[in-house]
Scaffold this active site. Sequence first.
Site: not given
Length: 872
Positions: A323, A611, A615
């Site tokens: 990410d 986080d 995700d």
Amino acid sequence: MHAHPVDDVLQQLQTDARSGLDSAEASARLVRHGPNELPEAEHRPMWRVFAGQFASPLIYILFVAAVISFAMGHASDALVILVVVLVNAVIGAVQEGRAEHSMSALRRLSALKVRVVREGGEWLIEARELVPGDILLLAAGDQVGADARLLEAAALEATEAALTGESLPVQKQTGQVPEESALGDRRNMIYSGTHLTSGRGRAVVVATGLQTEVGKIARMTATAQEPRTPLELRLAQFGQWLVAASIVLFALVLAFGLLRGIAFVDIFMVAISQMVSMVPEGLPVAMTIVLAVGMQRMARRGAIVRRLAAVETLGSTSIICSDKTGTLTKNEMTVTVLVLPDGRLIKATGAGYSPEGRLVQDGRELDDPALRRLLEACVLCNDSQLVPPDVADGRWRALGDPTEAALLTVALKGCVEPEALRRQHPRHAEIPFDSATKMMATQHGSRVIVKGAPECLLPFCDVQPFDVAEQLASQALRVLAVAELEDGGIDEKAGFEAFRGRLRLLGLLGQMDPPRDEVKAAVAECLGAGIRPVMVTGDHKATGLAIATALGIARPGDIAVDGAELERMPEQDLRAGLDRISVFARVHPAQKLRIVEAFQSQRQVVAMTGDGVNDAPALAAADVGVAMGVTGTEVAKGAAKIVITDDNFATIVKAVEEGRLVYQNLKKVVLFLFATSIDEVVVLLLALLAGLPLPLAAVQILWINIVTEGTVTVNLIMEGLEGDEMRRRPTPSGEALITPPMWRRMLLMVATSVTAIFGFFVWRLRSGAPFELVQAETFTLVAVCQWFNVLNCRSALKSSLSLDVLKNRWLIGGLLLGNLLHVLVIYTDTLNHVFHTVPIPFSDFLLLGLIGSSVLWVEEVRKWLARRRRDA
């Protein structure tokens, strides 16, 4: 609910916008809908964790050997095997229990509380008590407790990075949006788990618990298929091979014995002892310890491992899907460039909300009236605040919109003090920021300051540098224009049209969410280690590609693909183009799963870092999911196998290095255990074929396999880094546990050991020495060969004849302990009886040491030749 008028939503939920629900109705709905919380992942009881440690082919073989030994009347042998199995299970269960305890320490200590309207008054309740139809009262800084439709919104903005991946706050409004709008475009909705950065509002709860968007993702996470780790696959393959080899060996020994006319009962026990020799009893314990040690090392470096085998998996990783927001970047907007009306370009150094940095032009610090005028305007036309660092973490924090906080930071870099300036020039009127106009205006005395998107504000100004604004935007910068009217005022009815053609441009500011300082070096180290990082983000494609290029993730010729393009892309095209795609942008959770599975279809070992709630499904489906411990949501942490406690991408690289060390040490252990097990088998087979008495008793075989090997395998487990771990290629997922180079080393080591041991055994028998002494000396020679072989297995190339060996206190301690225990077996009456040994003359010990050292000298020659080939 986002596509319906507000009145219809209220009617459907049977609630009142002003008075809310009464307590009786709220209680009834709480019973009907259940608490507003996600069900926690089922915690496995300790007995199930303990039982899970026995699910291994090697353990199954040891159980069979123990049962057969017991049935044949060899209870002591069976007991020794069962003790080994039990120790292995205890170690594994304790380590996994410690990991879960560490995870519990990361969870929030207090429950979220929210403000609601019930029975016409304001109530403060726990978020878990929210029900559909509750009226939420919202203010800047609040965390949203449930999915809700907005009824009122005054300059309300929410940061939805945890849900959508979008790093910038989203301007909220109350009007209807089309039914087909994507989640990030539903501006009239607020979602559970997101935060409000500015403004105030009122909303009606439309979904709680598993019905929220977070809940839907959590449900998707629960159904994601968790792949078996590479180590589990290799062990399963290895266990099948070992079962087959053990059965073949058992049958061969039994057949040879019966052909020689040996009694069935006697040859059956010999066959069992050979089968036990074939199975390295120390491997399950050694494997568990090496993973546990790796887990503890990772914990010291900021990575909590929730599943033991994930330690090795991370070391085998070939793809890291990361990410962007908060993982690769700081998640703190930063002004990097300012452009004055005369075209002068000023660079701002520093990153994040910390005011450390300078404003420089052509390498020199600038102190200019026009620049100061721009910075003052940025402070006055601004609703945010900067909170100085506290003792706990030393970080500056933003209160309010991150974009506006970045303007305060750049002002401080230019020596403009926000609090003093605001006291000196108080605000008299304002036009709040609106997503339709994309502008904001404030009045201070007779001075009006306007800021907003360049394409909206520049048409009102005397200077219109659209080309400059477009150039900054092409660099993935978010561009703001700032202008002023020196003698005027705000007419709320006329709005911004009253300023057309009257504003004087003060300048443009370009800002971005900067990469973390240490990430570029970490990315370079990943690439050097054969690991390819890929960005998977909810942010815009251009922004993601710019950050990826700056960090070295995107190579020349690489492309970015957004969610819409990915949706239209056939699966075969996606898999064919994976090598060129470095950035996946504006993707939703199901697409993240698709990306992970596409890489896995190419036999890649995929790590997914993140986080956010969005995700979690991909974290669960990846070979190893890595969640952030500080900013990570509980859903993400629960889905991951490893949690990074400091939210530092560079920590992942350290964890990869530790994972490679774990697998490297595990292979050393396998090489050592099997080289020493096979030589015992070959020596016993040769004696059987030659019609000689057995050189080793069954109990001596167990002693060597458990005690002699066990005291020195700890050394291999505790070996440190050799220094080139991050310059090697990742271990292919289909690679066997014992590779061809390992087989060649093993064959050389076995051939040397067998020649030394069997040759000595035959020579001593022909010398006329008592058989009990010959067997005790052969037993000792096997142990000596193993002590030298443990030195051989420390490295495939480095010589063992160096002082480096003294750095490993485990090696010294293991060798001393092994020698001491062996002396006790040889020279104490009680152990003589148990292990069928007799005392050996001291002079023979020296001879045994000299013969046993041959395995070291042969391997040293091989290493020397290998180094010459490498350096040629």
